[in-house]
Design a protein around this motif. Structure first.
Motif, PDB file in Angstrom:
ATOM      1  N   GLY A  17      27.126   4.584  40.597  1.00  0.00           N
ATOM      2  CA  GLY A  17      27.041   5.527  39.494  1.00  0.00           C
ATOM      3  C   GLY A  17      25.674   6.159  39.338  1.00  0.00           C
ATOM      4  N   LEU A  18      24.651   5.534  39.892  1.00  0.00           N
ATOM      5  CA  LEU A  18      23.303   6.102  39.811  1.00  0.00           C
ATOM      6  C   LEU A  18      23.146   7.355  40.670  1.00  0.00           C
ATOM      7  CD1 LEU A  18      21.147   2.843  39.909  1.00  0.00           C
ATOM      8  CD2 LEU A  18      21.685   4.267  37.925  1.00  0.00           C
ATOM      9  N   THR A  19      24.110   7.636  41.536  1.00  0.00           N
ATOM     10  CA  THR A  19      24.043   8.838  42.373  1.00  0.00           C
ATOM     11  C   THR A  19      24.711  10.038  41.706  1.00  0.00           C
ATOM     12  OG1 THR A  19      26.125   8.341  43.527  1.00  0.00           O
ATOM     13  CG2 THR A  19      24.104   7.411  44.455  1.00  0.00           C
ATOM     14  N   THR A  20      25.373   9.838  40.582  1.00  0.00           N
ATOM     15  CA  THR A  20      26.088  10.932  39.929  1.00  0.00           C
ATOM     16  C   THR A  20      25.140  11.781  39.096  1.00  0.00           C
ATOM     17  OG1 THR A  20      26.616   9.531  38.038  1.00  0.00           O
ATOM     18  CG2 THR A  20      28.201   9.571  39.848  1.00  0.00           C
ATOM     19  N   PHE A  21      25.588  12.995  38.781  1.00  0.00           N
ATOM     20  CA  PHE A  21      24.801  13.895  37.944  1.00  0.00           C
ATOM     21  C   PHE A  21      24.956  13.508  36.477  1.00  0.00           C
ATOM     22  CE2 PHE A  21      24.587  17.903  40.825  1.00  0.00           C
ATOM     23  CZ  PHE A  21      23.778  17.187  41.697  1.00  0.00           C
ATOM     24  N   GLN A  22      23.888  13.747  35.719  1.00  0.00           N
ATOM     25  CA  GLN A  22      23.943  13.547  34.278  1.00  0.00           C
ATOM     26  C   GLN A  22      24.682  14.724  33.648  1.00  0.00           C
ATOM     27  OE1 GLN A  22      20.056  12.131  32.593  1.00  0.00           O
ATOM     28  NE2 GLN A  22      19.313  12.626  34.647  1.00  0.00           N
ATOM     29  N   GLY A  23      25.583  14.413  32.733  1.00  0.00           N
ATOM     30  CA  GLY A  23      26.420  15.457  32.158  1.00  0.00           C
ATOM     31  C   GLY A  23      25.664  16.497  31.373  1.00  0.00           C
ATOM     32  N   PRO A  47      14.131   6.714  29.351  1.00  0.00           N
ATOM     33  CA  PRO A  47      15.123   5.830  29.990  1.00  0.00           C
ATOM     34  C   PRO A  47      16.538   6.317  29.729  1.00  0.00           C
ATOM     35  CG  PRO A  47      13.450   4.554  28.823  1.00  0.00           C
ATOM     36  CD  PRO A  47      13.259   6.000  28.406  1.00  0.00           C
ATOM     37  N   ALA A  48      17.380   6.204  30.763  1.00  0.00           N
ATOM     38  CA  ALA A  48      18.770   6.636  30.625  1.00  0.00           C
ATOM     39  C   ALA A  48      19.665   5.520  30.112  1.00  0.00           C
ATOM     40  CB  ALA A  48      19.292   7.148  31.970  1.00  0.00           C
ATOM     41  N   GLY A  49      19.092   4.348  29.881  1.00  0.00           N
ATOM     42  CA  GLY A  49      19.885   3.240  29.358  1.00  0.00           C
ATOM     43  C   GLY A  49      20.671   2.496  30.417  1.00  0.00           C
ATOM     44  N   ILE A  50      20.333   2.720  31.695  1.00  0.00           N
ATOM     45  CA  ILE A  50      21.026   2.047  32.793  1.00  0.00           C
ATOM     46  C   ILE A  50      20.002   1.275  33.615  1.00  0.00           C
ATOM     47  CG2 ILE A  50      22.479   2.331  34.833  1.00  0.00           C
ATOM     48  CD1 ILE A  50      23.380   5.006  33.693  1.00  0.00           C
ATOM     49  N   SER A  51      20.274  -0.012  33.826  1.00  0.00           N
ATOM     50  CA  SER A  51      19.407  -0.838  34.652  1.00  0.00           C
ATOM     51  C   SER A  51      20.287  -1.706  35.537  1.00  0.00           C
ATOM     52  CB  SER A  51      18.483  -1.701  33.781  1.00  0.00           C
ATOM     53  OG  SER A  51      17.597  -2.451  34.577  1.00  0.00           O
ATOM     54  N   TRP A  52      19.999  -1.701  36.840  1.00  0.00           N
ATOM     55  CA  TRP A  52      20.807  -2.468  37.802  1.00  0.00           C
ATOM     56  C   TRP A  52      19.926  -3.501  38.485  1.00  0.00           C
ATOM     57  CZ3 TRP A  52      20.885  -3.527  43.015  1.00  0.00           C
ATOM     58  CH2 TRP A  52      22.089  -4.009  43.542  1.00  0.00           C
ATOM     59  N   GLN A  83      21.552  17.132  36.413  1.00  0.00           N
ATOM     60  CA  GLN A  83      20.584  16.649  37.384  1.00  0.00           C
ATOM     61  C   GLN A  83      20.900  15.188  37.701  1.00  0.00           C
ATOM     62  OE1 GLN A  83      18.192  18.476  38.848  1.00  0.00           O
ATOM     63  NE2 GLN A  83      18.793  20.293  37.698  1.00  0.00           N
ATOM     64  N   PRO A  84      20.496  14.718  38.883  1.00  0.00           N
ATOM     65  CA  PRO A  84      20.748  13.308  39.201  1.00  0.00           C
ATOM     66  C   PRO A  84      19.868  12.404  38.345  1.00  0.00           C
ATOM     67  CG  PRO A  84      19.322  14.295  40.849  1.00  0.00           C
ATOM     68  CD  PRO A  84      19.786  15.425  39.958  1.00  0.00           C
ATOM     69  N   TYR A  85      20.255  11.153  38.273  1.00  0.00           N
ATOM     70  CA  TYR A  85      19.380  10.187  37.616  1.00  0.00           C
ATOM     71  C   TYR A  85      18.123  10.006  38.468  1.00  0.00           C
ATOM     72  CZ  TYR A  85      23.159   8.754  34.470  1.00  0.00           C
ATOM     73  OH  TYR A  85      24.143   8.741  33.512  1.00  0.00           O
ATOM     74  N   TYR A  86      17.008   9.898  37.807  1.00  0.00           N
ATOM     75  CA  TYR A  86      15.767   9.557  38.484  1.00  0.00           C
ATOM     76  C   TYR A  86      15.588   8.049  38.336  1.00  0.00           C
ATOM     77  CZ  TYR A  86      15.205  14.562  38.132  1.00  0.00           C
ATOM     78  OH  TYR A  86      15.415  15.911  38.226  1.00  0.00           O
ATOM     79  N   VAL A  87      15.316   7.374  39.446  1.00  0.00           N
ATOM     80  CA  VAL A  87      15.343   5.920  39.425  1.00  0.00           C
ATOM     81  C   VAL A  87      13.979   5.344  39.801  1.00  0.00           C
ATOM     82  CG1 VAL A  87      17.808   5.853  39.948  1.00  0.00           C
ATOM     83  CG2 VAL A  87      16.154   5.780  41.825  1.00  0.00           C
ATOM     84  N   HIS A  88      13.684   4.224  39.202  1.00  0.00           N
ATOM     85  CA  HIS A  88      12.487   3.451  39.522  1.00  0.00           C
ATOM     86  C   HIS A  88      12.940   2.114  40.081  1.00  0.00           C
ATOM     87  CE1 HIS A  88       8.731   1.058  38.067  1.00  0.00           C
ATOM     88  NE2 HIS A  88       8.665   1.343  39.353  1.00  0.00           N
ATOM     89  N   ALA A  89      12.770   1.932  41.390  1.00  0.00           N
ATOM     90  CA  ALA A  89      13.124   0.677  42.045  1.00  0.00           C
ATOM     91  C   ALA A  89      11.872  -0.176  42.161  1.00  0.00           C
ATOM     92  CB  ALA A  89      13.720   0.943  43.424  1.00  0.00           C
ATOM     93  N   HIS A  90      11.941  -1.412  41.701  1.00  0.00           N
ATOM     94  CA  HIS A  90      10.755  -2.264  41.749  1.00  0.00           C
ATOM     95  C   HIS A  90      11.155  -3.709  42.030  1.00  0.00           C
ATOM     96  CE1 HIS A  90      11.608  -3.460  37.475  1.00  0.00           C
ATOM     97  NE2 HIS A  90      12.021  -2.207  37.389  1.00  0.00           N
TER      98      HIS A  90
END
Length: 228
Positions: free
Chosen positions: A96-102, A24-29, A106-113
């Protein structure tokens, strides 16, 4: 009825740092309001191959494209739902979820549910249309369209494709000097399968193969008369 049973489930997007969705990247929307529209798209590619002795080309499966999902959302900060206030910070977090990880570039990989809907991929596009502002110019309402594309790890792709599977249609480009029995042995592991191979391609003279001819290789399940 308990509060848990009546609680409203909302669309949530969780960010991950890796393609395997293990870190987990620590980001949840979480959406303020659930989607007004959700569309799913799946597309396969087919190639037309003309076999010797046929009047019409055959359509051979050549591969699949990543699944895609589009989600339409309404964000409202007027106080009709939830606390009133600017939706700016909520939008900033989503975009911000579309930005690259520093660290990985690479972009964030997201799980939409949301309920039975579950989709893993990357957020390729966010379109925002602001429709209402307060006196200070802060956005209070906006419509948002999200575009997501499926992202699979190499292990998942290999497991889905099963390139060694005998139930897939394939094609073969004939080279100079090749024989049908030799091709059958290469493809099926048995030279005796030259008969169904010849029948599938309507070859009037299977002993003569013209270089440059594209042969259709039928799957194992449709090979008949091969062992004689």
């Amino acid at each position: 009825m308990s509060a848990t049973a009546t609680a409203l489930t909302k669309l949530t997007i969780d960010a991950y740092a890796d393609l395997e969705f293990r870190t987990p990247a620590g980001i949840s929307w979480t959406a303020l309001l659930n989607p007004t529209e959700l569309a799913f798209s799946r597309k396969n590619r087919y190639e037309a191959t003309q076999s010797a002795g046929t009047s019409a080309p055959q359509q051979s499966f050549s591969g699949g494209e990543p699944d895609q999902v589009s989600i339409d959302l309404l964000l409202d900060g007027t106080g009709v739902v939830g606390n009133p206030g600017s939706i700016g910070p909520t939008l900033d977090k989503l975009v911000g979820l579309t930005t690259f990880q520093g660290d990985t570039h690479q972009p964030y990989y997201v799980h939409a549910h949301w309920g039975r809907f579950s989709f893993r991929g990357i957020l390729t596009q966010v379109d925002v249309t602001y429709t209402l502002f307060d006196r200070a110019g802060e956005p209070l309402r906006a419509t948002v369209k999200l575009a997501l594309k499926e992202a699979l790890s190499p292990q998942e792709v290999q497991a889905q494709d099963r390139p060694e599977s005998p139930d897939l249609f394939q094609t073969w480009l004939v080279r100079d000097g090749e024989r049908l029995d030799a091709i059958a042995h290469r493809v099926y592991g048995d030279a005796r399968y030259w008969r169904p191979l010849a029948a599938a391609n309507h070859l009037t003279n299977p002993r003569f193969l013209r270089p440059g001819t594209v042969l259709v290789l039928p799957p194992v399940a449709t090979r008949t008369g091969g062992r004689r």
